[in-house]
Motif scaffolding. Structure first.
Motif, PDB file in Angstrom:
ATOM      1  N   ALA A 197       0.880  -1.176   0.000  1.00 13.97           N
ATOM      2  CA  ALA A 197       0.000   0.000   0.000  1.00 13.97           C
ATOM      3  C   ALA A 197       0.919   1.228   0.000  1.00 13.97           C
ATOM      4  O   ALA A 197       2.138   1.082  -0.070  1.00 13.97           O
ATOM      5  N   PRO A 198       0.349   2.445   0.055  1.00  9.99           N
ATOM      6  CA  PRO A 198       1.206   3.622  -0.072  1.00  9.99           C
ATOM      7  C   PRO A 198       2.426   3.634   0.860  1.00  9.99           C
ATOM      8  O   PRO A 198       3.505   4.086   0.466  1.00  9.99           O
ATOM      9  N   THR A 199       2.294   3.141   2.092  1.00 12.00           N
ATOM     10  CA  THR A 199       3.443   3.163   3.017  1.00 12.00           C
ATOM     11  C   THR A 199       4.597   2.315   2.474  1.00 12.00           C
ATOM     12  O   THR A 199       5.766   2.690   2.571  1.00 12.00           O
ATOM     13  N   GLN A 200       4.267   1.154   1.923  1.00 13.37           N
ATOM     14  CA  GLN A 200       5.315   0.295   1.351  1.00 13.37           C
ATOM     15  C   GLN A 200       5.960   0.975   0.146  1.00 13.37           C
ATOM     16  O   GLN A 200       7.176   0.968  -0.007  1.00 13.37           O
ATOM     17  N   TRP A 201       5.131   1.550  -0.742  1.00 12.98           N
ATOM     18  CA  TRP A 201       5.696   2.195  -1.940  1.00 12.98           C
ATOM     19  C   TRP A 201       6.644   3.315  -1.542  1.00 12.98           C
ATOM     20  O   TRP A 201       7.713   3.479  -2.119  1.00 12.98           O
ATOM     21  N   ASP A 202       6.234   4.092  -0.532  1.00 11.56           N
ATOM     22  CA  ASP A 202       7.096   5.205  -0.157  1.00 11.56           C
ATOM     23  C   ASP A 202       8.380   4.725   0.513  1.00 11.56           C
ATOM     24  O   ASP A 202       9.445   5.335   0.347  1.00 11.56           O
ATOM     25  N   PHE A 203       8.294   3.628   1.226  1.00 12.34           N
ATOM     26  CA  PHE A 203       9.488   3.022   1.824  1.00 12.34           C
ATOM     27  C   PHE A 203      10.430   2.539   0.708  1.00 12.34           C
ATOM     28  O   PHE A 203      11.654   2.706   0.803  1.00 12.34           O
ATOM     29  N   GLY A 204       9.874   1.986  -0.345  1.00  7.03           N
ATOM     30  CA  GLY A 204      10.686   1.591  -1.499  1.00  7.03           C
ATOM     31  C   GLY A 204      11.392   2.795  -2.096  1.00  7.03           C
ATOM     32  O   GLY A 204      12.588   2.760  -2.394  1.00  7.03           O
ATOM     33  N   ARG A 205      10.643   3.880  -2.263  1.00  8.56           N
ATOM     34  CA  ARG A 205      11.216   5.107  -2.834  1.00  8.56           C
ATOM     35  C   ARG A 205      12.336   5.659  -1.954  1.00  8.56           C
ATOM     36  O   ARG A 205      13.436   5.945  -2.423  1.00  8.56           O
ATOM     37  N   TYR A 206      12.055   5.791  -0.655  1.00 10.67           N
ATOM     38  CA  TYR A 206      13.029   6.380   0.280  1.00 10.67           C
ATOM     39  C   TYR A 206      14.280   5.508   0.385  1.00 10.67           C
ATOM     40  O   TYR A 206      15.411   5.987   0.258  1.00 10.67           O
ATOM     41  N   SER A 207      14.092   4.202   0.585  1.00  6.11           N
ATOM     42  CA  SER A 207      15.249   3.324   0.793  1.00  6.11           C
ATOM     43  C   SER A 207      16.061   3.161  -0.484  1.00  6.11           C
ATOM     44  O   SER A 207      17.286   3.058  -0.441  1.00  6.11           O
ATOM     45  N   SER A 208      15.396   3.151  -1.629  1.00  3.79           N
ATOM     46  CA  SER A 208      16.115   3.013  -2.892  1.00  3.79           C
ATOM     47  C   SER A 208      17.000   4.240  -3.130  1.00  3.79           C
ATOM     48  O   SER A 208      18.142   4.128  -3.575  1.00  3.79           O
ATOM     49  N   ARG A 209      16.486   5.400  -2.800  1.00  2.00           N
ATOM     50  CA  ARG A 209      17.260   6.627  -2.988  1.00  2.00           C
ATOM     51  C   ARG A 209      18.453   6.663  -2.020  1.00  2.00           C
ATOM     52  O   ARG A 209      19.578   6.926  -2.417  1.00  2.00           O
ATOM     53  N   VAL A 210      18.185   6.341  -0.743  1.00  2.00           N
ATOM     54  CA  VAL A 210      19.247   6.475   0.267  1.00  2.00           C
ATOM     55  C   VAL A 210      20.287   5.361   0.158  1.00  2.00           C
ATOM     56  O   VAL A 210      21.486   5.621   0.164  1.00  2.00           O
ATOM     57  N   LEU A 211      19.841   4.104   0.049  1.00  2.00           N
ATOM     58  CA  LEU A 211      20.795   2.993   0.110  1.00  2.00           C
ATOM     59  C   LEU A 211      21.295   2.552  -1.256  1.00  2.00           C
ATOM     60  O   LEU A 211      22.389   2.038  -1.377  1.00  2.00           O
ATOM     61  N   GLY A 236      20.982   4.654  -4.086  1.00  2.00           N
ATOM     62  CA  GLY A 236      21.315   5.830  -4.891  1.00  2.00           C
ATOM     63  C   GLY A 236      20.622   5.834  -6.236  1.00  2.00           C
ATOM     64  O   GLY A 236      21.170   6.305  -7.231  1.00  2.00           O
ATOM     65  N   GLN A 237      19.408   5.285  -6.288  1.00  2.01           N
ATOM     66  CA  GLN A 237      18.697   5.286  -7.563  1.00  2.01           C
ATOM     67  C   GLN A 237      17.205   5.514  -7.370  1.00  2.01           C
ATOM     68  O   GLN A 237      16.654   5.215  -6.317  1.00  2.01           O
ATOM     69  N   PRO A 238      16.550   6.073  -8.377  1.00  6.22           N
ATOM     70  CA  PRO A 238      15.114   6.336  -8.241  1.00  6.22           C
ATOM     71  C   PRO A 238      14.319   5.040  -8.172  1.00  6.22           C
ATOM     72  O   PRO A 238      14.781   3.986  -8.606  1.00  6.22           O
ATOM     73  N   PHE A 239      13.135   5.128  -7.614  1.00  3.93           N
ATOM     74  CA  PHE A 239      12.214   3.998  -7.529  1.00  3.93           C
ATOM     75  C   PHE A 239      11.207   4.186  -8.670  1.00  3.93           C
ATOM     76  O   PHE A 239      10.404   5.117  -8.664  1.00  3.93           O
ATOM     77  N   VAL A 240      11.293   3.326  -9.661  1.00  7.01           N
ATOM     78  CA  VAL A 240      10.536   3.518 -10.903  1.00  7.01           C
ATOM     79  C   VAL A 240       9.025   3.582 -10.650  1.00  7.01           C
ATOM     80  O   VAL A 240       8.306   4.386 -11.247  1.00  7.01           O
ATOM     81  N   THR A 241       8.552   2.747  -9.725  1.00  6.10           N
ATOM     82  CA  THR A 241       7.108   2.678  -9.468  1.00  6.10           C
ATOM     83  C   THR A 241       6.544   4.045  -9.077  1.00  6.10           C
ATOM     84  O   THR A 241       5.570   4.526  -9.666  1.00  6.10           O
ATOM     85  N   THR A 242       7.183   4.682  -8.079  1.00  8.59           N
ATOM     86  CA  THR A 242       6.665   5.977  -7.626  1.00  8.59           C
ATOM     87  C   THR A 242       7.138   7.118  -8.526  1.00  8.59           C
ATOM     88  O   THR A 242       6.358   8.008  -8.869  1.00  8.59           O
ATOM     89  N   ASP A 243       8.428   7.066  -8.908  1.00  5.96           N
ATOM     90  CA  ASP A 243       9.036   8.237  -9.547  1.00  5.96           C
ATOM     91  C   ASP A 243       8.677   8.359 -11.024  1.00  5.96           C
ATOM     92  O   ASP A 243       8.783   9.446 -11.597  1.00  5.96           O
ATOM     93  N   ILE A 244       8.285   7.254 -11.643  1.00  5.11           N
ATOM     94  CA  ILE A 244       7.895   7.331 -13.054  1.00  5.11           C
ATOM     95  C   ILE A 244       6.438   6.912 -13.257  1.00  5.11           C
ATOM     96  O   ILE A 244       5.613   7.693 -13.719  1.00  5.11           O
TER      97      ILE A 244
END
Ligand code: ZN
Length: 480
Positions: free
Chosen positions: A58-72, A74-82
């Protein structure tokens, strides 16, 4: 692509307001325009449909994917960012016909058939009627079809998108139905119900060799990553584990392919000789399983693995723009709630609080084993020494408090809604130091997101029910 529909509606609305002032046109017209009823823009229905399905997100998981992908990473999370940012975004309510909290079978059935069913049912309504699934409709229309999952291929989601059962646990019957349906691509775990009784790992109660039966129908059969990457045929059966495929943290890369590798292979097989196009479902089930286990480190890597597969699908969509790409889910799992917390219980004060940030995420990133694997390694009644040794090796920087340690050794839970042992207790250990808390070991009622890019995407805009999702898919497949 962002909100072109809304913009054109606003222009239309302004025009109509003016017209109303001068010509007295009925106000109802403007109201229709304002609420943005999706236009019947399936005029050019998609040739191919790819449904990327993150079970338990759900949205919390997607945002965790976005945040962790960026921080750990160093790349965008395609699901949220595109997909979510550039595509059409909608939300689905998820309740089954017999309650408020759904399971994967009921949610998958609603999204595949457009009908509400009871929890546990696979595309069979509460009065016992089988209702047409997305893959059945696609096949009847001459489209090629494919189902890919990290779970067993007969698990609730792929089953609900293609087959029928009064109860989702009728695994052998579901596998037999696959042979009759003949999906062009079928990949995941679950070899146990394909092997004849008596063969090592078999769970069948008859002597049927289903792998041989699929081969006899012209399928290329793949049992490991190398065989998957070498596959060239248009009809493929991939069985990469006896039961579920493993979490990323534990996966043997040579035996079990990544979700992205399966996605590439599925697209390669389906796009061969497909004048009428195809419908493909790709599921990552580990997101749900990590939620049940309250295993934030496994969840993070499952989200990344899923997102890598979304990238493969998006690349395909860009090369074949007559493809509709959908990224969605069935329900939330675990009541995932990153939050601020006290460092210890000595004092309730501002100074004794922490807010999860990069430091906590890096601690999470150092974990090298899933809670499932911990359970497998330790068995039902672990010794304190074995537990301490395993945690020191694979959970560096974490400290197991005495209250949690005692519960793990006694195999007990303290809450009625935490039933995965010792997973949920280890989840609490991780939460106390990182702030990645969980509310349950079950599913919750959070609405799920739908992101869509390509022809037909507009149908999924706004707040809808999961049965609407199924109705839209049927309509698009039937070219209406
Ligand atoms: Zn689940």
């Amino acid at each position: 692509m962002r909100q072109p529909y809304l913009k054109s509606n606003l222009v239309a609305l302004a025009t109509k307001v003016l017209a109303t002032a001068f010509a007295g046109i009925a106000l109802a017209l403007t109201v229709d325009a304002l609420i943005g009823v999706p236009a019947a823009n399936a005029a050019q229905p998609p040739k191919n449909i790819i449904i990327m399905f993150a079970d338990g997100a759900a949205p919390t998981q997607w945002d965790f994917g976005r945040y962790s992908s960026r921080v750990l990473r160093g790349q965008p999370f395609v699901t949220t960012d595109i997909v979510f940012q550039q595509g059409t975004l909608g939300m689905l309510s998820t309740h089954p016909s017999n309650g408020y909290v759904t399971d994967s079978a009921a949610a998958g059935s609603a999204m595949s058939t457009g009908h509400k069913v009871n929890n546990g049912a696979v595309a069979v309504t509460p009065d016992g009627k089988p209702v047409a699934t997305v893959m059945e409709v696609a096949k009847a229309r001459g489209r090629r079809i494919g189902l890919v999952t990290t779970a067993t291929v007969y698990d609730a989601t792929p089953a609900a998108f293609s087959l029928h059962a009064k109860l989702r646990w009728q695994y052998q019957a579901l596998v037999d139905q696959y042979l009759a349906l003949e999906p062009d691509v079928l990949m995941g775990g679950g070899a146990d119900y394909f092997l004849p009784k008596g063969a090592p790992g078999s769970k069948r109660n008859d002597g049927k060799d289903m792998i041989a039966a699929f081969r006899a129908k012209g399928y290329q059969v793949m049992r490991n990553t190398a065989e998957l990457n070498a596959a060239t045929g248009p009809k493929v059966l991939g069985l990469f584990a006896d039961a579920d495929m493993d979490f990323e943290l534990d996966r043997d890369l040579a035996r079990q392919p990544a979700t992205a590798e399966m996605t590439a292979a599925a697209l390669n097989a389906l796009s061969q000789a497909s004048p009428n196009g195809f419908v493909l479902l790709i599921e990552n089930e580990n997101i749900d399983t990590a939620g049940h286990a309250n295993d934030a480190a496994s969840l993070m890597r499952a989200l990344w693995a899923f997102d890598d597969a979304v990238r493969v699908a998006l690349d395909f969509q860009r090369r074949s723009p007559d493809t509709l790409l959908i990224v969605t889910s069935d329900h939330e799992s675990g009541g995932f709630s990153p939050t601020e917390a006290l460092r210890d219980l000595s004092k309730v004060s501002w100074e004794n609080r922490f807010n999860p940030g990069e430091e906590q995420l890096r601690l999470l990133g150092r974990i090298t084993m899933s809670f499932n694997a911990v359970r497998e390694k330790l068995g039902g009644r672990p010794s304190g020494e074995a537990l301490d040794e395993l945690l020191a090796r694979h959970f560096r920087g974490f400290k197991l408090d005495p209250d949690l340690r005692e519960l793990i050794l006694k195999q007990q839970t303290r809450e009625h809604n935490f039933t995965y042992l010792p997973h949920n207790l280890l989840g609490r250990m991780v939460a106390r130091q990182t702030g990645y808390y969980w509310g349950t070991s079950g599913h919750t009622t959070q609405p799920v997101l739908v992101g869509a890019i390509g022809p037909g995407a507009e149908l999924f805009r706004g707040y809808q029910d999961n049965t609407d999702f199924g109705k839209h898919l049927h309509r698009l497949i039937q070219g209406k």
